[in-house]
Design a protein around this motif. Structure first.
Motif, mmCIF file in Angstrom:
data_model
loop_
_atom_site.group_PDB
_atom_site.id
_atom_site.type_symbol
_atom_site.label_atom_id
_atom_site.label_comp_id
_atom_site.label_asym_id
_atom_site.label_seq_id
_atom_site.Cartn_x
_atom_site.Cartn_y
_atom_site.Cartn_z
ATOM 1 N N PHE A 103 -0.871 -13.715 9.523
ATOM 2 C CA PHE A 103 0.262 -13.135 8.803
ATOM 3 C C PHE A 103 -0.268 -12.196 7.731
ATOM 4 O O PHE A 103 -1.479 -12.151 7.459
ATOM 5 N N GLU A 104 0.672 -11.425 7.122
ATOM 6 C CA GLU A 104 0.334 -10.552 6.002
ATOM 7 C C GLU A 104 0.842 -11.204 4.719
ATOM 8 O O GLU A 104 1.929 -11.788 4.689
ATOM 9 N N TRP A 105 0.064 -11.072 3.641
ATOM 10 C CA TRP A 105 0.385 -11.763 2.400
ATOM 11 C C TRP A 105 0.069 -10.805 1.257
ATOM 12 O O TRP A 105 -0.896 -10.044 1.294
ATOM 13 N N THR A 106 0.910 -10.833 0.233
ATOM 14 C CA THR A 106 0.691 -10.017 -0.954
ATOM 15 C C THR A 106 0.538 -10.933 -2.160
ATOM 16 O O THR A 106 1.425 -11.746 -2.450
ATOM 17 N N LEU A 107 -0.599 -10.805 -2.877
ATOM 18 C CA LEU A 107 -0.870 -11.580 -4.082
ATOM 19 C C LEU A 107 -0.902 -10.651 -5.291
ATOM 20 O O LEU A 107 -1.033 -9.430 -5.148
ATOM 21 N N HIS A 109 -2.943 -9.579 -8.472
ATOM 22 C CA HIS A 109 -4.274 -9.616 -9.077
ATOM 23 C C HIS A 109 -4.174 -10.028 -10.539
ATOM 24 O O HIS A 109 -3.111 -9.935 -11.170
ATOM 25 N N LYS A 110 -5.262 -10.486 -11.080
ATOM 26 C CA LYS A 110 -5.284 -10.911 -12.473
ATOM 27 C C LYS A 110 -4.888 -9.771 -13.415
ATOM 28 O O LYS A 110 -4.301 -9.995 -14.474
ATOM 29 N N ASN A 111 -5.197 -8.505 -12.993
ATOM 30 C CA ASN A 111 -4.840 -7.367 -13.833
ATOM 31 C C ASN A 111 -3.400 -6.904 -13.627
ATOM 32 O O ASN A 111 -2.964 -5.898 -14.195
ATOM 33 N N GLY A 112 -2.650 -7.608 -12.791
ATOM 34 C CA GLY A 112 -1.250 -7.284 -12.574
ATOM 35 C C GLY A 112 -0.966 -6.450 -11.346
ATOM 36 O O GLY A 112 0.201 -6.275 -10.968
ATOM 37 N N GLU A 113 -1.976 -5.920 -10.731
ATOM 38 C CA GLU A 113 -1.764 -5.104 -9.537
ATOM 39 C C GLU A 113 -1.517 -5.999 -8.325
ATOM 40 O O GLU A 113 -2.027 -7.123 -8.250
ATOM 41 N N ARG A 114 -0.746 -5.444 -7.405
ATOM 42 C CA ARG A 114 -0.452 -6.183 -6.180
ATOM 43 C C ARG A 114 -1.568 -5.951 -5.174
ATOM 44 O O ARG A 114 -2.053 -4.830 -4.996
ATOM 45 N N VAL A 115 -1.950 -7.039 -4.497
ATOM 46 C CA VAL A 115 -3.032 -6.983 -3.530
ATOM 47 C C VAL A 115 -2.472 -7.376 -2.166
ATOM 48 O O VAL A 115 -1.958 -8.482 -1.987
ATOM 49 N N ALA A 116 -2.559 -6.431 -1.228
ATOM 50 C CA ALA A 116 -2.081 -6.699 0.132
ATOM 51 C C ALA A 116 -3.217 -7.302 0.953
ATOM 52 O O ALA A 116 -4.321 -6.751 1.006
ATOM 53 N N LEU A 117 -2.935 -8.447 1.600
ATOM 54 C CA LEU A 117 -3.958 -9.166 2.358
ATOM 55 C C LEU A 117 -3.478 -9.410 3.782
ATOM 56 O O LEU A 117 -2.282 -9.606 4.032
ATOM 57 N N GLU A 118 -4.418 -9.391 4.696
ATOM 58 C CA GLU A 118 -4.194 -9.907 6.043
ATOM 59 C C GLU A 118 -4.786 -11.313 6.071
ATOM 60 O O GLU A 118 -5.948 -11.500 5.698
ATOM 61 N N ALA A 119 -3.984 -12.297 6.502
ATOM 62 C CA ALA A 119 -4.411 -13.698 6.416
ATOM 63 C C ALA A 119 -4.363 -14.372 7.777
ATOM 64 O O ALA A 119 -3.554 -14.017 8.633
ATOM 65 N N ALA A 120 -5.246 -15.350 7.944
ATOM 66 C CA ALA A 120 -5.256 -16.204 9.134
ATOM 67 C C ALA A 120 -5.372 -17.643 8.639
ATOM 68 O O ALA A 120 -6.275 -17.978 7.861
ATOM 69 N N ALA A 121 -4.450 -18.502 9.034
ATOM 70 C CA ALA A 121 -4.433 -19.905 8.605
ATOM 71 C C ALA A 121 -4.767 -20.810 9.784
ATOM 72 O O ALA A 121 -4.391 -20.536 10.922
ATOM 73 N N GLY A 122 -5.472 -21.862 9.471
ATOM 74 C CA GLY A 122 -5.829 -22.802 10.530
ATOM 75 C C GLY A 122 -6.342 -24.103 9.917
ATOM 76 O O GLY A 122 -6.116 -24.397 8.745
ATOM 77 N N ARG A 139 -6.373 -5.601 2.417
ATOM 78 C CA ARG A 139 -5.835 -4.407 3.089
ATOM 79 C C ARG A 139 -5.657 -3.240 2.128
ATOM 80 O O ARG A 139 -5.197 -2.159 2.534
ATOM 81 N N SER A 140 -5.956 -3.427 0.855
ATOM 82 C CA SER A 140 -5.699 -2.374 -0.128
ATOM 83 C C SER A 140 -6.456 -1.099 0.211
ATOM 84 O O SER A 140 -5.901 0.000 0.207
ATOM 85 N N GLU A 141 -7.748 -1.214 0.498
ATOM 86 C CA GLU A 141 -8.548 -0.041 0.831
ATOM 87 C C GLU A 141 -8.066 0.600 2.112
ATOM 88 O O GLU A 141 -7.977 1.831 2.229
ATOM 89 N N GLN A 142 -7.736 -0.262 3.090
ATOM 90 C CA GLN A 142 -7.224 0.274 4.342
ATOM 91 C C GLN A 142 -5.908 1.027 4.115
ATOM 92 O O GLN A 142 -5.690 2.111 4.650
ATOM 93 N N GLU A 143 -5.021 0.403 3.299
ATOM 94 C CA GLU A 143 -3.759 1.070 3.017
ATOM 95 C C GLU A 143 -3.983 2.359 2.228
ATOM 96 O O GLU A 143 -3.287 3.363 2.448
ATOM 97 N N ARG A 144 -4.962 2.328 1.325
ATOM 98 C CA ARG A 144 -5.259 3.549 0.579
ATOM 99 C C ARG A 144 -5.725 4.655 1.518
ATOM 100 O O ARG A 144 -5.292 5.810 1.414
ATOM 101 N N LEU A 145 -6.613 4.290 2.436
ATOM 102 C CA LEU A 145 -7.089 5.284 3.394
ATOM 103 C C LEU A 145 -5.964 5.766 4.292
ATOM 104 O O LEU A 145 -5.871 6.957 4.617
ATOM 105 N N GLU A 146 -5.092 4.833 4.706
ATOM 106 C CA GLU A 146 -3.962 5.231 5.535
ATOM 107 C C GLU A 146 -3.011 6.148 4.778
ATOM 108 O O GLU A 146 -2.516 7.138 5.316
ATOM 109 N N ASP A 147 -2.745 5.797 3.494
ATOM 110 C CA ASP A 147 -1.885 6.647 2.674
ATOM 111 C C ASP A 147 -2.508 8.017 2.457
ATOM 112 O O ASP A 147 -1.816 9.049 2.496
ATOM 113 N N GLU A 148 -3.822 8.015 2.239
ATOM 114 C CA GLU A 148 -4.511 9.284 2.040
ATOM 115 C C GLU A 148 -4.452 10.131 3.303
ATOM 116 O O GLU A 148 -4.206 11.343 3.247
#
Length: 558
Positions: A103-107, A109-122, A139-148
């Motif tokens: 699943f995809e999960w958004t946490l 960050h301690k500095n207040g920014e949102r962090v998009a994650l790809e997660a696998a639970a088991g 996924r933040s870097e990936q999303e940044r590259l995709e946005d760019e």
């Protein structure tokens, strides 16, 4: 839910638990996952018992801040012999990992920014103990590259569209309006404008803008002593980027926005002209913005499109002015040619009348006087006087023919058809021996003097060329008149020639025929080839009959 995946293997030899590397019972799994760029979290019930360093980096919290406790019960379970803490296990238990779902999960960050994650639970089972495990990929870097990439794609598409509009010939003002609109929309900024350097070099004229007070066409004074961003850009001849006007030291005067607040960031580039800078293209925003190199390249690319369009517009304007001047000169030349032709015909008509009326009558009087002298002279002089009288009669005939050749009076008095019949019978049949067959239709009416004169001169010149150059004794002439056109064709079966070989000769009679047809708005073409004969074809507009006003205005008195 993507199903379950089960992995059963043996743990590598254990070692004492190390928070940096992971507990011994996980073996090399944390290191392997860290090398793959993913973080690991293990839960015992709802309490984290292990958090990998990479996951801590993702969200900015330490394991202690996350409440991680050491899994002492698992150490006992993996030791098997009940050894003390940190002792190596004498045997290697089975390792079983089951992936339950992804699943995809958004946490946050301690500095207040949102962090998009790809997660696998088991689940992970070691020594009979089952724990929950989560694997996370940032996924933040990936999303940044995709946005760019998406931004670059939009910029390229906008640039292509703008270039196509420029090539399609959109007016320059419309292209500039579209350019500033594209910049604000694509760069997600509030302000953009096109500034043209004023002729005096001390100010800018606003040609297009979004978000500014100045209306297009307004004048904005700048100080070229580097006191504004536009002036600095003009003088430095390079892109100028400002992240914060509040701390900018290169020029003290920031631009002023239309709305409340102040411009914070901006960039500007030069719009080049053909010989000197044309102006400046600038963009600004009220928000703090760190413009990337791609943003600068995009702004410069838009400026280059405008520069090409501006130079092209200048060339088009110059060509249009040259074309207008050419048309004016051509019209003046045509008007002059018409006056010259009219003057020539007027002069020919005047000389023809003088030859016929004055010179001809004088010669006729002399011939009569010689005849009287011949009758009264002594016999020994009569033969000489008879010879003189015969020569005088021949001279009268030649003057009469020369008068008609200049401009037959019947052309003005009776029209085109009688003049053509006289030309073929009395000039060519009697003088040159050329037999001419005339086919005509619709010539029983009068045309304008210009058309009748041009038609007669074209036939006259074409038949003269046949008599002189065609090496044949026959020619055919067709003159067909319709409601709005006079068609003329002169054809012979003579030796022919190459029309291209004589086009450069300005004295050619063919050029004169073409000029007469062109001045009337008609056409004349010559078809010939060596050994194939010649056809001269003319189409003249058949105007209504007119008098001879050109003679009065040609500078020649009758």
């Amino acid at each position: 839910m993507r199903g379950t995946t089960t992995l059963v293997t043996s743990l590598p030899p254990g070692r004492p638990a190390d928070e940096a590397e992971g507990p011994a019972w996980l073996g090399n799994l944390p290191k392997i996952l860290s090398d793959l760029g993913v973080g690991v979290v293990v839960w015992d019930d709802d309490t984290p018992i292990y958090v990998s360093p990479l996951f801590c980096d993702m969200i900015g919290y330490t394991p202690e801040e996350l409440g991680v406790r050491r899994p002492a019960h698992l150490c006992a379970a993996t030791n098997g012999s009940g050894g003390g803490k940190g002792e190596l296990a004498p045997s290697v238990p089975q390792f079983e990992f089951k992936l339950m779902h992804e699943f995809e999960w958004t946490l946050v960050h301690k500095n207040g920014e949102r962090v998009a994650l790809e997660a696998a639970a088991g689940t992970i089972e070691v020594g009979g103990k089952v724990e929950s495990i989560g694997i996370f990929c940032d996924r933040s870097e990936q999303e940044r590259l995709e946005d760019e990439l998406k931004t670059r794609t939009l910029q390229q598409a906008a640039l292509v569209d703008l270039g196509q509009r420029a090539l399609a010939g959109i007016d320059l003002a419309g292209l500039m309006d579209e350019a500033v609109s594209v910049l604000t929309r694509t760069l997600d900024i509030e302000f953009a404008r096109v500034l043209e350097l004023a002729p005096d070099g001390r100010g800018f004229n606003v040609r297009a803008g979004v978000g500014w007070d100045e209306a297009p066409g307004g004048h904005t004074t700048i100080d070229l002593r580097l006191r504004s961003q536009a002036g600095f850009t003009l003088v430095s001849d390079m892109p100028v980027i400002v992240e914060d006007f509040g701390s900018e030291s290169r020029f003290p005067n920031p631009p002023l926005p239309l709305t409340d607040g102040e411009v914070t960031s901006g960039m500007s580039v030069l719009i080049r002209g053909e010989q000197r800078p044309w102006g400046v293209l600038s963009t600004h925003t009220v928000h703090h913005r760190r413009f990337s190199r791609d943003d600068v390249h995009f702004l410069q690319a838009v400026a280059n499109v405008l520069a090409e369009a501006i130079v092209g517009k200048g060339i088009q304007d110059a060509l249009r002015r040259a074309g207008d001047r050419e048309r004016e000169l051509r019209e003046e030349l045509e008007a002059h040619s018409r006056v010259v032709v009219a003057a020539q015909e007027a002069e020919r008509r005047r000389i023809a009348r003088e030859l016929h009326d004055e010179v001809g009558q004088a010669l006729t009087g002399l011939a009569l006087s010689l005849a009287n002298l011949e009758r009264e002279a002594p016999p020994d002089l009569r033969a000489a006087l008879a010879e003189a009288r015969a020569g005088m009669g021949e001279l009268v005939t030649r003057v009469h023919d020369f008068s008609l050749a200049l401009r037959p009076a019947m052309l003005d008095d009776l029209g085109l058809l009688p003049a053509l019949l006289w030309l073929m019978e009395h000039v060519h049949s009697a003088q040159t021996g050329l037999q001419v067959d005339l086919e005509h239709e619709g010539l029983d009416r009068r045309f304008s003097w210009e058309v009748e004169t041009a038609g007669y001169r074209i036939v006259q010149e074409a038949l003269n060329n046949v008599a002189r150059h065609a090496s044949t004794d026959r020619a055919d002439v067709r003159c067909l008149a319709e409601a709005d056109e006079l068609f003329i064709e002169v054809r012979d079966e003579g030796v022919g020639f190459n029309p291209r070989s004589i086009r450069a000769h300005t004295t050619s009679g063919l050029r004169g025929m073409q000029e007469r047809a062109r001045l009337l708005g008609g056409q004349l073409r010559v078809e010939s080839a060596p050994g194939k004969g010649t056809r001269v074809i003319a189409r003249l507009p058949a105007g209504p009959p007119t008098g001879l006003p050109e003679f009065a205005g040609a500078g020649v008195s009758e």
